[in-house]
Write a protein that holds these residues in place. Structure first.
Motif, PDB file in Angstrom:
ATOM      1  N   VAL A  77       0.844  -1.197   0.000  1.00 22.72           N
ATOM      2  CA  VAL A  77       0.000   0.000   0.000  1.00 22.72           C
ATOM      3  C   VAL A  77       0.876   1.243   0.000  1.00 22.72           C
ATOM      4  O   VAL A  77       1.870   1.327   0.723  1.00 22.72           O
ATOM      5  N   CYS A  78       0.514   2.207  -0.831  1.00 20.20           N
ATOM      6  CA  CYS A  78       1.146   3.533  -0.818  1.00 20.20           C
ATOM      7  C   CYS A  78       0.269   4.443   0.037  1.00 20.20           C
ATOM      8  O   CYS A  78      -0.866   4.763  -0.339  1.00 20.20           O
ATOM      9  N   ASN A  79       0.763   4.828   1.201  1.00 20.24           N
ATOM     10  CA  ASN A  79      -0.052   5.616   2.120  1.00 20.24           C
ATOM     11  C   ASN A  79      -0.288   7.029   1.596  1.00 20.24           C
ATOM     12  O   ASN A  79       0.610   7.650   1.042  1.00 20.24           O
ATOM     13  N   ARG A  80      -1.501   7.517   1.827  1.00 19.79           N
ATOM     14  CA  ARG A  80      -1.889   8.879   1.443  1.00 19.79           C
ATOM     15  C   ARG A  80      -2.073   9.778   2.662  1.00 19.79           C
ATOM     16  O   ARG A  80      -1.776  10.955   2.616  1.00 19.79           O
ATOM     17  N   TRP A  81      -2.604   9.225   3.757  1.00 19.93           N
ATOM     18  CA  TRP A  81      -2.773   9.950   5.010  1.00 19.93           C
ATOM     19  C   TRP A  81      -2.501   9.003   6.171  1.00 19.93           C
ATOM     20  O   TRP A  81      -2.745   7.790   6.059  1.00 19.93           O
ATOM     21  N   PHE A  82      -2.003   9.534   7.266  1.00 20.97           N
ATOM     22  CA  PHE A  82      -1.985   8.743   8.498  1.00 20.97           C
ATOM     23  C   PHE A  82      -2.327   9.634   9.681  1.00 20.97           C
ATOM     24  O   PHE A  82      -2.167  10.850   9.640  1.00 20.97           O
ATOM     25  N   ARG A  83      -2.821   8.979  10.727  1.00 20.41           N
ATOM     26  CA  ARG A  83      -3.269   9.673  11.925  1.00 20.41           C
ATOM     27  C   ARG A  83      -2.135   9.765  12.941  1.00 20.41           C
ATOM     28  O   ARG A  83      -1.292   8.877  13.037  1.00 20.41           O
ATOM     29  N   VAL A  84      -2.125  10.851  13.699  1.00 23.82           N
ATOM     30  CA  VAL A  84      -1.158  11.054  14.773  1.00 23.82           C
ATOM     31  C   VAL A  84      -1.922  11.041  16.096  1.00 23.82           C
ATOM     32  O   VAL A  84      -2.840  11.860  16.290  1.00 23.82           O
ATOM     33  N   SER A  85      -1.585  10.112  16.985  1.00 25.54           N
ATOM     34  CA  SER A  85      -2.318   9.946  18.240  1.00 25.54           C
ATOM     35  C   SER A  85      -1.452  10.281  19.443  1.00 25.54           C
ATOM     36  O   SER A  85      -0.281   9.874  19.510  1.00 25.54           O
ATOM     37  N   ILE A  86      -2.054  10.955  20.417  1.00 24.26           N
ATOM     38  CA  ILE A  86      -1.360  11.294  21.652  1.00 24.26           C
ATOM     39  C   ILE A  86      -0.896  10.031  22.388  1.00 24.26           C
ATOM     40  O   ILE A  86       0.130  10.047  23.076  1.00 24.26           O
ATOM     41  N   SER A  87      -1.614   8.939  22.237  1.00 25.83           N
ATOM     42  CA  SER A  87      -1.245   7.691  22.915  1.00 25.83           C
ATOM     43  C   SER A  87       0.147   7.205  22.520  1.00 25.83           C
ATOM     44  O   SER A  87       0.730   6.365  23.218  1.00 25.83           O
ATOM     45  N   THR A  88       0.694   7.737  21.422  1.00 22.83           N
ATOM     46  CA  THR A  88       2.050   7.367  21.023  1.00 22.83           C
ATOM     47  C   THR A  88       3.051   7.723  22.118  1.00 22.83           C
ATOM     48  O   THR A  88       4.060   7.034  22.290  1.00 22.83           O
ATOM     49  N   ARG A  89       2.765   8.795  22.860  1.00 23.86           N
ATOM     50  CA  ARG A  89       3.692   9.168  23.944  1.00 23.86           C
ATOM     51  C   ARG A  89       3.808   8.041  24.966  1.00 23.86           C
ATOM     52  O   ARG A  89       4.902   7.723  25.437  1.00 23.86           O
ATOM     53  N   LEU A  90       2.678   7.447  25.319  1.00 18.27           N
ATOM     54  CA  LEU A  90       2.698   6.340  26.276  1.00 18.27           C
ATOM     55  C   LEU A  90       3.395   5.124  25.690  1.00 18.27           C
ATOM     56  O   LEU A  90       4.214   4.472  26.349  1.00 18.27           O
ATOM     57  N   MET A  91       3.108   4.812  24.432  1.00 18.04           N
ATOM     58  CA  MET A  91       3.700   3.641  23.798  1.00 18.04           C
ATOM     59  C   MET A  91       5.191   3.821  23.522  1.00 18.04           C
ATOM     60  O   MET A  91       5.918   2.843  23.344  1.00 18.04           O
ATOM     61  N   ALA A  92       5.665   5.072  23.487  1.00 18.88           N
ATOM     62  CA  ALA A  92       7.092   5.341  23.266  1.00 18.88           C
ATOM     63  C   ALA A  92       7.878   5.362  24.567  1.00 18.88           C
ATOM     64  O   ALA A  92       9.114   5.471  24.539  1.00 18.88           O
ATOM     65  N   SER A  93       7.199   5.259  25.690  1.00 17.00           N
ATOM     66  CA  SER A  93       7.878   5.303  26.986  1.00 17.00           C
ATOM     67  C   SER A  93       8.650   4.006  27.235  1.00 17.00           C
ATOM     68  O   SER A  93       8.252   2.931  26.778  1.00 17.00           O
ATOM     69  N   LYS A  94       9.738   4.112  27.942  1.00 17.55           N
ATOM     70  CA  LYS A  94      10.552   2.942  28.252  1.00 17.55           C
ATOM     71  C   LYS A  94       9.739   1.957  29.085  1.00 17.55           C
ATOM     72  O   LYS A  94       9.097   2.330  30.065  1.00 17.55           O
ATOM     73  N   GLY A  95       9.736   0.705  28.667  1.00 20.08           N
ATOM     74  CA  GLY A  95       9.006  -0.328  29.392  1.00 20.08           C
ATOM     75  C   GLY A  95       7.519  -0.345  29.133  1.00 20.08           C
ATOM     76  O   GLY A  95       6.776  -1.008  29.862  1.00 20.08           O
ATOM     77  N   ALA A  96       7.053   0.361  28.107  1.00 16.04           N
ATOM     78  CA  ALA A  96       5.621   0.390  27.791  1.00 16.04           C
ATOM     79  C   ALA A  96       5.107  -1.010  27.477  1.00 16.04           C
ATOM     80  O   ALA A  96       5.833  -1.857  26.942  1.00 16.04           O
ATOM     81  N   GLN A  97       3.838  -1.241  27.816  1.00 16.25           N
ATOM     82  CA  GLN A  97       3.191  -2.520  27.558  1.00 16.25           C
ATOM     83  C   GLN A  97       1.929  -2.299  26.749  1.00 16.25           C
ATOM     84  O   GLN A  97       1.358  -1.201  26.747  1.00 16.25           O
ATOM     85  N   SER A  98       1.474  -3.349  26.064  1.00 16.61           N
ATOM     86  CA  SER A  98       0.238  -3.251  25.283  1.00 16.61           C
ATOM     87  C   SER A  98      -0.922  -2.892  26.202  1.00 16.61           C
ATOM     88  O   SER A  98      -1.010  -3.376  27.337  1.00 16.61           O
ATOM     89  N   ILE A  99      -1.815  -2.043  25.701  1.00 16.41           N
ATOM     90  CA  ILE A  99      -2.955  -1.578  26.484  1.00 16.41           C
ATOM     91  C   ILE A  99      -4.208  -1.724  25.630  1.00 16.41           C
ATOM     92  O   ILE A  99      -4.253  -1.275  24.487  1.00 16.41           O
ATOM     93  N   LYS A 100      -5.244  -2.333  26.211  1.00 15.22           N
ATOM     94  CA  LYS A 100      -6.523  -2.457  25.523  1.00 15.22           C
ATOM     95  C   LYS A 100      -7.033  -1.069  25.161  1.00 15.22           C
ATOM     96  O   LYS A 100      -7.040  -0.156  25.984  1.00 15.22           O
ATOM     97  N   GLY A 101      -7.462  -0.908  23.918  1.00 11.08           N
ATOM     98  CA  GLY A 101      -7.987   0.373  23.475  1.00 11.08           C
ATOM     99  C   GLY A 101      -6.991   1.201  22.691  1.00 11.08           C
ATOM    100  O   GLY A 101      -7.387   2.126  21.992  1.00 11.08           O
ATOM    101  N   ILE A 102      -5.692   0.894  22.814  1.00 12.71           N
ATOM    102  CA  ILE A 102      -4.681   1.572  21.999  1.00 12.71           C
ATOM    103  C   ILE A 102      -4.321   0.628  20.854  1.00 12.71           C
ATOM    104  O   ILE A 102      -3.746  -0.444  21.091  1.00 12.71           O
TER     105      ILE A 102
END
Length: 344
Positions: free
Chosen positions: A43-68
């Motif tokens: 797929v050639c992407n045309r748009w993508f979304r930027v989510s604030i939850s990325t901050r949590l997922m980028a944190s050291k030791g982050a774990q999968s979270i239901k809803g993200i």
């Protein structure tokens, strides 16, 4: 037909944030474009979304979270989020063809190799991509499946200028709410929420105590609360809940955007005796987990409301993948409105 390039630009994590998320925590890299396997779609992407939850997922030791809907990030990992792209190559036996537009979860890259089962074909030509990548359907599902709005209800929405809140206030009104109140972090956003989104009143974080402001905006209390923040707004809503009030809890930005670093803990002190006496219902809710089939219903209603000219899909937009890290840092700093999109 699209021509397959030899390389694709991606955004990947190079440092875990210690406090605020900044563009220097990421890098734009070029990687070879890998031909898809027999069960994959290029797929050639045309748009993508930027989510604030990325901050949590980028944190050291982050774990999968239901809803993200994207995984924790290790150093060197490519970011991921919702995206709309154009099919370049697809399995011969699939119902996808070059040029089709698909919705998938591999944004933050120019070209994505996506498992066939994770591609959802959409008819988005001439349609605002915010309809598909925005969180209007989350707000709609929360207010129709998570809780119900009754005619004349007083509805309070925290983070009312954000991706979910900017839609929730409008949807609550369409569902019969008599008064809609939001919260936000600045006077400028408060003015915009009233002028563009139809909020009756807006309480502003950091001005005076939210409980005091909310009591002035809703002197007789609230019936429905859509919570994206936790913390002080949730405490204020609980203190002003009417008998039979319904709370739907969708997020905890007080934890995800904590000054000392994102975390999963969002503690708040509530008077549970009063919640019991008043018959208040609190429901944690995730549209992507609890109502996967609700999206089509939402698109039908949105199309109808937009045709009537009675609803908008707010967004903050950036051009080019190199703007992605900046867009993310601005979103986490609370400087943007609606869903945040990057066009490629």
């Amino acid at each position: 037909m699209l021509v397959l390039p030899s390389v694709s630009r991606i955004v990947r994590l190079v440092a875990h944030p210690d406090g605020a998320l900044r563009p220097e925590h990421f890098e734009i890299a070029e990687v070879p474009v890998q031909p898809p396997t027999p069960n994959e779609v290029l797929v050639c992407n045309r748009w993508f979304r930027v989510s604030i939850s990325t901050r949590l997922m980028a944190s050291k030791g982050a774990q999968s979270i239901k809803g993200i809907p994207f995984p924790p990030l290790n150093l060197g990992d490519t970011l991921a989020d919702g995206a709309i792209g154009e099919v370049v190559q697809a399995p011969a036996e699939s119902d996808l063809h070059p040029g089709d537009l698909v919705l998938h979860g591999f944004g933050w890259r120019e070209y994505a190799t996506v498992p066939q089962q994770d591609c959802v074909r959409i008819d988005a030509r001439g349609v605002d991509p915010a309809v598909y990548l925005g969180h209007g359907w989350t707000a709609y599902a929360a207010l129709t499946h998570g809780v119900q709005v009754h005619d004349g209800d007083v509805v309070f929405v925290s983070s009312g200028a954000g991706a979910i809140g900017s839609m929730a206030g409008q949807i609550a009104r369409k569902l019969g709410a008599g008064r809609v109140i939001g919260s936000t972090g600045s006077e400028e956003k408060a003015r915009w929420m009233k002028a563009e989104l139809g909020y009756d009143e807006v309480v502003i974080r950091g001005a005076t105590p939210i409980t005091q402001q909310l009591a002035q905006a809703a002197p007789d209390g609230i019936d429905v609360y859509v919570d994206m923040v936790g913390g002080e707004p949730l405490q204020a809503a609980a203190s002003l809940a009417r008998h039979g009030a319904r709370f739907v809890l969708l997020g905890a930005l007080s934890a995800e955007l904590a000054a000392e670093g994102a975390e999963k803990l969002a503690p708040v002190e509530l008077d549970t005796f009063q919640l019991i006496v008043r018959g208040v219902t609190l429901r944690g809710y995730s549209a992507c987990e609890d109502d996967r089939d609700g999206f089509a219903e939402w698109v039908r209603w949105l199309s109808r409301w937009q045709h009537e000219g009675k609803i908008i899909s707010p967004s903050s937009r950036f051009q080019g993948i190199e703007q992605g890290p900046f867009a993310l840092s601005e979103a986490c700093a609370g400087n943007l409105k609606g869903v945040v999109l990057v066009e490629l």
